[in-house]
Scaffold this motif. Structure first.
Motif, short mmCIF file in Angstrom:
data_model
loop_
_atom_site.label_atom_id
_atom_site.label_comp_id
_atom_site.label_asym_id
_atom_site.label_seq_id
_atom_site.Cartn_x
_atom_site.Cartn_y
_atom_site.Cartn_z
N PRO A 196 -1.01 36.19 14.75
CA PRO A 196 0.44 36.12 14.52
C PRO A 196 0.94 34.68 14.64
O PRO A 196 0.56 33.96 15.56
CB PRO A 196 1.00 36.99 15.67
N GLY A 197 1.74 34.28 13.65
CA GLY A 197 2.28 32.92 13.65
C GLY A 197 1.31 31.89 13.10
O GLY A 197 1.62 30.69 13.05
N GLY A 198 0.12 32.33 12.69
CA GLY A 198 -0.91 31.40 12.20
C GLY A 198 -0.76 31.12 10.71
O GLY A 198 0.27 31.43 10.09
N HIS A 199 -1.80 30.54 10.12
CA HIS A 199 -1.72 30.11 8.72
C HIS A 199 -2.95 30.52 7.94
O HIS A 199 -4.08 30.42 8.44
CB HIS A 199 -1.62 28.58 8.65
N ARG A 229 -12.07 39.33 13.26
CA ARG A 229 -11.70 38.42 14.35
C ARG A 229 -10.36 37.78 14.00
O ARG A 229 -9.92 37.87 12.86
CB ARG A 229 -12.74 37.29 14.47
N GLU A 230 -9.74 37.12 14.96
CA GLU A 230 -8.47 36.46 14.66
C GLU A 230 -8.56 34.96 14.92
O GLU A 230 -9.18 34.52 15.90
CB GLU A 230 -7.35 37.04 15.53
N PHE A 231 -7.93 34.18 14.04
CA PHE A 231 -7.92 32.72 14.17
C PHE A 231 -6.50 32.21 13.88
O PHE A 231 -5.78 32.81 13.08
CB PHE A 231 -8.87 32.09 13.15
N ASP A 232 -6.16 31.07 14.49
CA ASP A 232 -4.83 30.51 14.23
C ASP A 232 -4.72 29.99 12.80
O ASP A 232 -3.63 30.00 12.21
CB ASP A 232 -4.55 29.33 15.18
N PHE A 276 -0.63 18.38 8.04
CA PHE A 276 -0.07 19.73 8.03
C PHE A 276 0.06 20.26 9.46
O PHE A 276 1.11 20.78 9.86
CB PHE A 276 -0.99 20.64 7.19
N PHE A 277 -1.01 20.08 10.26
CA PHE A 277 -0.98 20.62 11.62
C PHE A 277 -0.08 19.79 12.55
O PHE A 277 0.44 20.32 13.53
CB PHE A 277 -2.40 20.74 12.19
N ALA A 278 0.13 18.52 12.22
CA ALA A 278 1.06 17.72 13.02
C ALA A 278 2.47 18.30 12.88
O ALA A 278 3.25 18.32 13.82
CB ALA A 278 1.02 16.26 12.56
#
Ligand SMILES: C[S@@+](CC[C@H](N)C(=O)[O-])C[C@H]1O[C@@H](n2cnc3c(N)ncnc32)[C@H](O)[C@@H]1O
Length: 226
Positions: A142-145, A112-115, A41-43
């Motif tokens: 923003p733009g994360g999942h 907190r914020e995480f990608d 998925f991350f690739a």
């Protein structure tokens, strides 16, 4: 201490404190279902600089992600302090400086914020799922999942069969308990037997695995071997 928000759910803190290897594996479905799919998925979508595993349990995904992406910050969150303490010890032993374990009880989630915010097989234990999802969503940069699972009607029907006839599922566990033998105990005993008969460790493990697979195919339940 309460580690759950569903009144009738499992006491996870006690569960993880008492769990042996096989119980821990049984309660870590991410190991079988998703851990290998996440890198794919991350690739495709771009690798995250920060990743959280919410309801991490023994941290199958947290450890795998921290090892795979050493430059990323990985945090495993769980409500059960007992499993978090074990995970912290293991992370230190493995020298994983990018991996931390912290306590949160959903629906509460840190500001907190995480990608990438990931949660597997956990929301089904949370009464206020909507708030939990909102709080986890708010933590996505923003733009994360936000990646999570929740039981659909087929899974619910499957679990309902257990609720309808609990003895069918509990009897084999009671039998193991009575015999004081879980599959991991059987495996260790089988290896010890071979070593005592003079086999070297590699042969003893290979033979045990061969027997284990053969017996699993021949019988429906581990209890039949006891
Ligand atoms: C079935 S285990 C899944 C573990 C892991 N996600 C996996 O799939 O391998 C469910 C986990 O959710 C945690 N949990 C249950 N209720 C929770 C809550 N309200 N907040 C945070 N974690 C919770 C439990 O302690 C347990 O570790």
């Amino acid at each position: 201490m309460s580690d759950a928000t569903h009144s009738d759910t499992i006491d996870w803190d006690s569960f993880w404190r008492a769990a042996g290897e096989s119980e821990a594996a049984d309660a870590s479905p991410s190991g079988e279902h998703v851990v290998d799919a996440l890198p794919e998925f991350f690739a495709e979508r771009g690798r995250p600089d920060s990743f959280v595993d919410v309801g991490c349990g023994p941290g199958v995904v947290s450890f795998a992600m921290a090892e795979r992406y050493p430059d990323a910050t990985v945090v495993g969150y769980d409500a059960a302090e007992s499993v978090l303490a074990d995970n912290r010890e293991r992370a230190t032993e493995m020298g994983l400086d990018n991996l931390a374990f912290e306590r949160t009880v959903l629906p509460a989630f840190p500001d907190r914020e995480f990608d990438a915010v990931f949660s597997y097989f956990t929301l089904c234990y949370v009464a206020d799922v909507e708030s939990a999802l909102q709080n986890m969503y708010d933590a996505v940069a923003p733009g994360g999942h936000l990646i999570f699972n929740y039981h659909n009607r087929y899974a619910r029907a499957y679990w309902q069969t257990m609720a309808d006839d609990p003895d069918e599922y509990l009897d084999p566990i009671r039998a193991r308990w009575k015999a004081e033998m879980a599959p991991s105990d059987w495996k260790k005993a089988r290896v010890r037997e071979s070593l005592a008969d003079g086999a070297d460790l590699e042969t003893a493990i290979t033979e045990m695995q061969r027997d284990y697979i053969a017996k699993s195919r021949e019988t429906e339940s581990f209890v039949e071997w006891l």
